[in-house]
Design an enzyme around this catalytic site. Structure first.
Site, PDB file in Angstrom:
ATOM      1  N   LYS A  85      33.362 -62.471 -37.222  1.00 40.59           N
ATOM      2  CA  LYS A  85      31.973 -62.907 -37.002  1.00 40.59           C
ATOM      3  C   LYS A  85      31.508 -63.832 -38.122  1.00 40.59           C
ATOM      4  CE  LYS A  85      30.751 -60.252 -33.353  1.00 40.59           C
ATOM      5  NZ  LYS A  85      29.888 -59.500 -32.502  1.00 40.59           N
ATOM      6  N   LYS A 140      40.831 -61.327 -26.407  1.00 46.39           N
ATOM      7  CA  LYS A 140      40.068 -60.406 -25.557  1.00 46.39           C
ATOM      8  C   LYS A 140      38.955 -61.140 -24.811  1.00 46.39           C
ATOM      9  CE  LYS A 140      36.212 -58.507 -28.093  1.00 46.39           C
ATOM     10  NZ  LYS A 140      35.241 -57.508 -28.209  1.00 46.39           N
ATOM     11  N   LYS A 197      31.895 -61.706 -24.415  1.00 48.80           N
ATOM     12  CA  LYS A 197      30.693 -62.323 -23.846  1.00 48.80           C
ATOM     13  C   LYS A 197      30.282 -63.570 -24.609  1.00 48.80           C
ATOM     14  CE  LYS A 197      28.104 -58.107 -24.857  1.00 48.80           C
ATOM     15  NZ  LYS A 197      27.919 -57.848 -26.277  1.00 48.80           N
TER      16      LYS A 197
HETATM   17  P1  ATP Z   1      30.935 -60.160 -28.567  1.00 47.80           P
HETATM   18  O1  ATP Z   1      31.897 -60.949 -27.759  1.00 47.80           O
HETATM   19  O2  ATP Z   1      29.560 -60.756 -28.625  1.00 47.80           O
HETATM   20  O3  ATP Z   1      31.473 -59.749 -29.899  1.00 47.80           O
HETATM   21  P2  ATP Z   1      31.699 -57.946 -26.999  1.00 47.80           P
HETATM   22  O4  ATP Z   1      31.930 -58.533 -25.649  1.00 47.80           O
HETATM   23  O5  ATP Z   1      32.866 -57.598 -27.824  1.00 47.80           O
HETATM   24  O6  ATP Z   1      30.684 -58.828 -27.805  1.00 47.80           O
HETATM   25  P3  ATP Z   1      30.267 -55.506 -27.615  1.00 47.80           P
HETATM   26  O7  ATP Z   1      28.816 -55.310 -27.375  1.00 47.80           O
HETATM   27  O8  ATP Z   1      30.675 -55.724 -29.034  1.00 47.80           O
HETATM   28  O9  ATP Z   1      30.813 -56.675 -26.723  1.00 47.80           O
HETATM   29  O10 ATP Z   1      31.068 -54.301 -27.003  1.00 47.80           O
HETATM   30  C1  ATP Z   1      30.583 -53.330 -26.120  1.00 47.80           C
HETATM   31  C2  ATP Z   1      31.716 -52.395 -25.722  1.00 47.80           C
HETATM   32  O11 ATP Z   1      32.621 -53.087 -24.857  1.00 47.80           O
HETATM   33  C3  ATP Z   1      32.571 -51.878 -26.890  1.00 47.80           C
HETATM   34  O12 ATP Z   1      32.878 -50.517 -26.664  1.00 47.80           O
HETATM   35  C4  ATP Z   1      33.803 -52.716 -26.831  1.00 47.80           C
HETATM   36  O13 ATP Z   1      34.911 -52.047 -27.360  1.00 47.80           O
HETATM   37  C5  ATP Z   1      33.947 -52.942 -25.343  1.00 47.80           C
HETATM   38  N1  ATP Z   1      34.632 -54.201 -25.037  1.00 47.80           N
HETATM   39  C6  ATP Z   1      34.229 -55.441 -25.365  1.00 47.80           C
HETATM   40  N2  ATP Z   1      35.081 -56.379 -24.903  1.00 47.80           N
HETATM   41  C7  ATP Z   1      36.067 -55.704 -24.268  1.00 47.80           C
HETATM   42  C8  ATP Z   1      37.263 -56.094 -23.575  1.00 47.80           C
HETATM   43  N3  ATP Z   1      37.598 -57.360 -23.440  1.00 47.80           N
HETATM   44  N4  ATP Z   1      38.033 -55.137 -23.025  1.00 47.80           N
HETATM   45  C9  ATP Z   1      37.690 -53.841 -23.131  1.00 47.80           C
HETATM   46  N5  ATP Z   1      36.593 -53.397 -23.772  1.00 47.80           N
HETATM   47  C10 ATP Z   1      35.784 -54.303 -24.337  1.00 47.80           C
END
Ligand code: ATP
Ligand code: LTN
Length: 334
Positions: free
Chosen positions: A115, A197, A200
């Site tokens: 980040k 991964k 969002k």
């Molecule tokens: P950002 O991309 O803004 O860092 P993010 O998509 O990783 O955000 P978070 O709010 O940090 O989303 O995560 C919410 C939940 O979703 C967490 O438990 C995280 O482990 C899970 N998660 C996020 N992305 C994935 C993914 N690609 N596959 C499985 N689980 C995920």
């Protein structure tokens, strides 16, 4: 423990529109746990401001996320669904735990490094101590389990280390939490780069399926998913794109990867991608419809927000008072 049930805590940030990764990796697992555990599901808006947010947009997203928890099937009577900012104990315990976390530990956090690289113009102290606030979230509720995606494991390890350190000094104050990883959805990969991964905050709109995408968009994005030229649908590391699609299809149909391989034996990638797209769209449609319905019911959602903040505050304050006493803060005069 509450009424003989173990405690569970998890949360998501309201920093963007949820993706299929968030849904399959986190939210969908939450549904299966809500009977077995006493569950607290939080919209972690304090965490969200570690990167700059537009205030009106953050408020809207946080409400949408809370509504989506319910639309996805979490019963707000059985599960405590609330905003982190409505329970000041999160920030208060966060401060105390900052004083029990070493800078050396925080320096190792890979999410901070990622980040910080992404937001080089705003590497604030909150971004750095983000994992300590997450530890406070979890420990406030004496959580036994924390369902998260694999990317959060490092933060959970830190939480356990801080809790053990604190308990080592003051006696058994905190329950030591365990991570709960779903079987197949633990890491859904980007559709454009299956080694990364699905996130969002990805700039490429074709990389992620958003929970609110319509059927045509979902099918189009799956059709464009990056795969390989092997021309066989096999669940193996050498074919990360296909492996990811099999994972997604397994999650939404309940079939095992081996069953999926058999179902598509001899079929082309085009047919497979279409089947994945259709099954995901069908899977998400009821959630989308329920979200639209609930979003119109302001009074109902407001009621949940109020009641659950009180319930969460009650539990959180019990732990906080205990911690305050242990570290030596003066007793309140009533
Ligand atoms: P950002 O991309 O803004 O860092 P993010 O998509 O990783 O955000 P978070 O709010 O940090 O989303 O995560 C919410 C939940 O979703 C967490 O438990 C995280 O482990 C899970 N998660 C996020 N992305 C994935 C993914 N690609 N596959 C499985 N689980 C995920
Ligand atoms: N850091 C998590 C969100 C989060 C969380 C938590 C998850 C904040 N507090 C407590 C589980 C338990 C993330 O970025 N996904």
């Amino acid at each position: 423990m509450l009424d003989g049930k173990k405690m569970l805590f998890s949360g998501m940030q309201a920093t963007g529109t949820l993706t299929l990764g968030n849904y399959l990796g986190a939210l969908k697992n939450w549904l299966t746990l809500s009977d077995e555990y006493e569950c607290f599901y939080c919209v972690v808006d304090l965490h969200s401001i570690t990167v700059r947010q537009d205030p009106a947009e953050l408020r809207k997203r946080a409400r949408n996320l809370l509504t989506l928890y319910i639309a996805a099937g979490l019963d707000p009577v059985k599960n405590c669904i609330y905003y982190q900012s409505h329970v000041p104990a999160h920030a208060e315990l966060g401060w105390i735990l900052n004083c029990f976390t070493y800078v050396g530990e925080l320096n190792r956090m890979t999410q901070f490094k990622d980040k910080a690289a992404k937001h080089a113009d705003n590497i604030n102290a909150g971004l750095y101590t983000y994992p300590v606030l997450m530890a406070a979230d979890i420990l406030l509720f004496q959580s036994d389990v924390v369902p998260v995606g694999i990317d959060q494991m490092q933060h959970l390890e830190l939480t356990r280390d801080v809790a053990e350190r604190f308990n080592g000094i003051y006696g058994d104050v905190f329950t030591i939490p365990e991570a709960y990883l779903g079987k197949t959805g633990a890491k859904i990969m980007s559709l454009q780069d299956p080694t990364k991964k699905m996130s969002k905050s990805d700039e490429n709109p074709n990389a992620s399926i958003l929970l609110m995408d319509d059927t045509d968009t979902i099918i189009r994005k799956f059709k464009r998913a990056v795969t390989d030229s092997e021309a066989q649908i096999l669940y193996r590391d050498e074919q990360p794109g296909i492996k990811n699609l099999i994972n997604v299809y397994s999650c939404v149909t309940g079939k095992t990867p081996a069953e999926v391989e058999r179902e598509f034996d001899g079929k082309g990638y085009g047919d497979f991608k279409l089947a994945v797209g259709e099954s995901v769209a069908n899977h998400l449609r009821p959630v989308q419809d329920e979200f639209a319905r609930l979003s119109k019911d302001k009074a109902y959602i407001d009621g949940i927000i109020k009641e659950n903040a009180e319930k969460a505050g009650y539990f959180a304050n019990k732990t906080l008072r205990k911690v305050q006493k242990k570290v030596g803060f003066p007793e309140r005069i009533r």
